[in-house]
Scaffold this motif. Structure first.
Motif, mmCIF file in Angstrom:
data_model
loop_
_atom_site.group_PDB
_atom_site.id
_atom_site.type_symbol
_atom_site.label_atom_id
_atom_site.label_comp_id
_atom_site.label_asym_id
_atom_site.label_seq_id
_atom_site.Cartn_x
_atom_site.Cartn_y
_atom_site.Cartn_z
ATOM 1 N N SER A 151 0.815 -1.221 0.000
ATOM 2 C CA SER A 151 0.000 0.000 0.000
ATOM 3 C C SER A 151 0.846 1.267 0.000
ATOM 4 O O SER A 151 0.394 2.318 -0.468
ATOM 5 N N LEU A 154 1.256 3.385 -3.240
ATOM 6 C CA LEU A 154 0.237 4.353 -3.642
ATOM 7 C C LEU A 154 0.553 5.748 -3.128
ATOM 8 O O LEU A 154 0.173 6.754 -3.749
ATOM 9 N N ARG A 155 1.259 5.841 -2.011
ATOM 10 C CA ARG A 155 1.483 7.142 -1.379
ATOM 11 C C ARG A 155 2.831 7.758 -1.712
ATOM 12 O O ARG A 155 3.132 8.871 -1.283
ATOM 13 N N ASP A 254 -9.445 6.033 -4.526
ATOM 14 C CA ASP A 254 -9.451 6.901 -3.347
ATOM 15 C C ASP A 254 -8.167 7.714 -3.264
ATOM 16 O O ASP A 254 -8.190 8.912 -2.953
ATOM 17 N N GLU A 255 -7.037 7.060 -3.534
ATOM 18 C CA GLU A 255 -5.756 7.772 -3.481
ATOM 19 C C GLU A 255 -5.674 8.805 -4.589
ATOM 20 O O GLU A 255 -5.145 9.910 -4.392
ATOM 21 N N ARG A 258 -7.583 11.751 -3.529
ATOM 22 C CA ARG A 258 -6.846 12.459 -2.493
ATOM 23 C C ARG A 258 -5.767 13.358 -3.102
ATOM 24 O O ARG A 258 -5.538 14.480 -2.641
#
Length: 261
Positions: A151, A154-155, A254-255, A258
């Motif tokens: 995960s 993604l960030r 969602d990311e 964001r």
């Protein structure tokens, strides 16, 4: 390797050498040389140079550069060729999206940061090579691709928010179209089966599997049955621990929202 091996055999026969005679001239042996001609063994640089000197007349050196990627490290050419030929690919990545799924801005940032000091000309060449592989993979129906990412991928804002948004949007499109099956491992998993780092398992047309692990300076192709089986089992564990494909695409959306808000 098979293409190179066929050319070695042709050069040997054209020059009138038996396997035993040529092996003696290039400081090898009949068994080793036979495996090279059958494409079952990657010859060392010393053996390649000797073969080219004795029977190749430059042909073998040029062919090796062509099939293995114009002088780049041999493992890069070998894994790129294996990817094109594979029936299926099972890929786990902990830090980035796989190179064959990368968009231009994302790939540019990764190449530049991984190899600081690279000239603009070389960076442009590397980027063009990567984007060519990306397009080939996008347009082809083969191999089937299953990707699991941590995960945290993604960030990570490689190339900034805009480049990351473009990258995530591209992966969503591939997932929605069915070109890839993507799953995301949640960050709160207490025991992470992928803590040992990224790897790839390829199922080849002849029924053999191979595994591939890579660092910035080195790539290793693993072919022993036990090692490959362990990697396949590890990938299955990652799939079981990860969110389902539909849920994973929702996480990417969602990311993306964001980033854009």
């Amino acid at each position: 390797m098979e293409k190179y091996g066929r050319e070695v055999r042709k050069c040997r026969l054209d020059s009138g050498f038996t396997l035993v005679a040529l092996a003696a001239r290039v400081q090898s042996n009949k068994s080793q040389l036979s495996r090279v001609e059958l494409g079952q063994m990657s010859p060392s640089s010393a053996l390649r140079e000797a073969l080219d000197s004795v029977v190749g007349g430059g042909r073998l050196g040029r062919l090796w550069a062509e099939v293995m990627g114009d002088g780049r490290p041999e493992w890069l050419g070998e894994i790129a060729a294996a990817m094109r030929a594979a029936h299926a690919v099972y890929d786990y990545q902990a830090l980035t999206f796989p190179s064959y799924l990368q968009t231009e801005g994302y790939a540019f940032a990764l190449i530049r940061s991984a190899l600081p000091g690279m000239s603009k000309e070389e960076l442009d060449v590397r980027l063009a090579e990567r984007l060519k592989r990306v397009e080939q993979m996008r347009m082809s129906d083969r191999p089937m691709i299953w990707v699991v990412v941590d995960s945290s991928v993604l960030r990570r804002r490689y190339g900034g928010a805009s480049a990351t948004a473009e990258q995530i949007d591209y992966v969503i499109q591939l997932g929605e179209s069915g070109r890839i099956t993507l799953q995301v491992v949640p960050e709160d998993l207490p025991e992470h089966p992928g803590n040992s780092g990224g790897f790839r398992v390829l199922t080849m047309p002849d029924g053999r599997d191979m595994a591939y692990v890579e660092s910035p300076e080195h790539g290793q192709i693993l072919t022993s049955v036990g090692t490959v089986c362990r990697r396949r089992a590890l990938f299955a564990s990652l799939q079981a621990a990860a969110a389902a494909p539909g849920q994973s695409l929702a996480l990417l959306r969602d990311e993306l929202d964001r980033i854009r808000t």
